[in-house]
Design an enzyme around this catalytic site. Structure first.
Site, short mmCIF file in Angstrom:
data_model
loop_
_atom_site.label_atom_id
_atom_site.label_comp_id
_atom_site.label_asym_id
_atom_site.label_seq_id
_atom_site.Cartn_x
_atom_site.Cartn_y
_atom_site.Cartn_z
N LYS A 1 0.82 -1.21 0.00
CA LYS A 1 0.00 0.00 0.00
C LYS A 1 0.86 1.26 0.00
O LYS A 1 0.36 2.36 -0.27
CB LYS A 1 -0.97 0.01 1.18
CG LYS A 1 -0.38 0.22 2.55
CD LYS A 1 -1.46 0.21 3.61
CE LYS A 1 -0.90 0.43 5.01
NZ LYS A 1 -0.32 1.78 5.17
N ASP A 2 2.18 1.12 0.27
CA ASP A 2 3.09 2.25 0.23
C ASP A 2 3.80 2.40 -1.12
O ASP A 2 4.60 3.32 -1.30
CB ASP A 2 4.16 2.12 1.33
CG ASP A 2 3.57 2.27 2.72
OD1 ASP A 2 2.54 2.95 2.86
OD2 ASP A 2 4.15 1.69 3.67
N ARG B 1 -6.99 8.97 2.10
CA ARG B 1 -8.07 8.00 1.79
C ARG B 1 -8.95 7.77 3.01
O ARG B 1 -10.18 7.76 2.90
CB ARG B 1 -7.45 6.67 1.34
CG ARG B 1 -8.44 5.52 1.19
CD ARG B 1 -7.71 4.20 0.97
NE ARG B 1 -6.82 3.89 2.08
CZ ARG B 1 -7.20 3.26 3.19
NH1 ARG B 1 -8.46 2.88 3.34
NH2 ARG B 1 -6.33 3.02 4.15
N ARG B 2 -8.34 7.59 4.18
CA ARG B 2 -9.13 7.36 5.40
C ARG B 2 -9.90 8.62 5.79
O ARG B 2 -11.06 8.54 6.20
CB ARG B 2 -8.20 6.92 6.54
CG ARG B 2 -7.60 5.54 6.35
CD ARG B 2 -6.56 5.27 7.40
NE ARG B 2 -5.97 3.94 7.27
CZ ARG B 2 -4.73 3.63 7.60
NH1 ARG B 2 -3.92 4.57 8.06
NH2 ARG B 2 -4.27 2.40 7.47
N ARG C 1 1.46 12.13 11.10
CA ARG C 1 2.52 11.42 10.41
C ARG C 1 3.30 10.52 11.37
O ARG C 1 3.18 10.61 12.58
CB ARG C 1 3.50 12.42 9.76
CG ARG C 1 3.00 13.07 8.48
CD ARG C 1 2.93 12.11 7.30
NE ARG C 1 4.07 11.21 7.27
CZ ARG C 1 5.30 11.52 6.85
NH1 ARG C 1 5.55 12.73 6.40
NH2 ARG C 1 6.27 10.63 6.85
N ARG D 1 3.01 6.91 16.00
CA ARG D 1 1.66 7.48 16.00
C ARG D 1 0.89 7.04 17.25
O ARG D 1 0.20 7.83 17.89
CB ARG D 1 0.91 7.07 14.74
CG ARG D 1 1.13 8.00 13.56
CD ARG D 1 0.35 7.55 12.35
NE ARG D 1 1.07 6.57 11.56
CZ ARG D 1 0.52 5.71 10.74
NH1 ARG D 1 -0.80 5.67 10.62
NH2 ARG D 1 1.25 4.87 10.03
N CYS E 1 -0.14 11.47 -4.81
CA CYS E 1 -0.11 11.05 -3.41
C CYS E 1 -1.21 11.69 -2.57
O CYS E 1 -1.54 11.19 -1.50
CB CYS E 1 1.25 11.33 -2.79
SG CYS E 1 1.63 13.09 -2.62
#
Length: 315
Positions: A83-84, A136-137, A154, A160, A248
């Protein structure tokens, strides 16, 4: 094929990235008796930078240093969370993903502070603060709860979570279930978000292993780890992503599965940053037509305005 029985595995240095690299190492050493596998930690500009990723060129900031080590021969393979891996930046010439490990749980989840009275998104009061690292979230949570305050945060998952727990500025945070599982923190899951509420990222839950195509021995060894169904699903998702030509800051989601009748099912979504405008497509095709399915879903999204949505989002 590997005369010195030694392989160097390149990885980012975050706890989750190293957990992924260790998983690949264990799988490889289980394939060949006497194989020595060394993990080479590489700190990337994306890991060091605490600002907006777009200023560094997007998700490629997590990959370019690792790509450089792979191309120069400092490492033999590179391990990535798929996903990155951006869809708008081609892989360096002479490299390929020789293996996709079997997909883990692709769902996103909600984490709540210790002692929180809330247990779901629906229970959060209007104005509650929600932390997330992904556009996206943010778009999707605002689509169902526009009354929430969603702020981007970030850092790797561990940092986090540490900020979330110590600063106590947020009422909830959205993370990937697979990531929490990899770092041994799945007990933090407060609510698993259904795909209908939070469509996963392209490649969510999938570890990819990148190699130099000229290293035939390494390629053949790594291919032993490839999970055919996961490769099919990732191919459909990434074809859709590449055809959409998002950047991005584009909130794009996509999730491919195998339906009960054996056909491939691909959901694709593109959102405005606040989730107020979105395009949705869900199509099916034969299991040997993953690229065609991805291209068809992308074309359907474009007909429904996806390029207009993406074009209206600053890079």
């Amino acid at each position: 094929m590997l005369p010195d029985l030694r392989i160097r595995i390149g990885s980012r240095t975050s706890p989750m990235a190293l957990a992924q690299a260790n998983q690949v190492r264990d799988l490889l050493t289980g394939q060949v008796d006497g194989l020595e596998a060394e993990i080479v930690g590489i700190q990337t500009s994306g890991d060091r930078w605490q600002g907006d990723l777009a200023e560094l060129g997007g998700k490629s900031a997590f990959l370019k240093e690792i790509d450089r080590h792979l191309l120069s021969g400092d490492i033999d393979i590179a391990v990535h969370c798929m996903k990155d891996v951006p869809g708008d930046v081609p892989l360096p010439e002479g490299t390929a993903f020789a293996a996709y490990l079997e997909r883990e749980d692709a769902h996103d989840v909600i984490v709540f502070p210790s002692g929180s009275p809330y247990g779901s998104v629906d229970e959060l009061p209007a104005g509650a603060r929600v932390a997330t690292s992904a556009v996206r979230r943010k778009a999707q949570i605002l689509r169902v709860r526009p009354d929430l305050r969603v702020d981007r945060i970030r850092g790797n998952v561990n940092s986090r979570l540490a900020r979330f727990d110590t600063e106590q500025q947020f009422d909830a945070m959205i993370l990937a279930r697979a990531g929490l599982r990899r770092i041994g923190m799945e007990d933090r899951v407060g609510q698993v978000l259904p795909v209908e509420t939070m469509c996963p990222a392209i490649g969510a839950g999938v570890i990819g292993v990148q190699c130099r195509t000229a290293d035939t021995g390494v390629m053949e060894l790594v291919r032993l780890l490839d999970h055919a169904e996961t490769r099919t699903h990732v191919t459909a998702e990434r074809t859709m992503l590449q055809d959409l030509q998002g950047h991005c800051n584009s909130p794009i989601a996509g999730h491919c599965t195998t339906a009960g009748d054996g056909r491939l099912s691909l959901i694709g979504m593109v959102f405005s940053p606040d989730g107020g405008t979105f395009a949705y497509a869900h199509e099916w095709d034969k299991p040997d037509r993953a690229p065609e399915l991805g291209a068809y879903v992308a074309a359907t999204l474009v007909r429904k305005g996806a390029h207009d949505i993406i074009g209206g989002i600053p890079h």
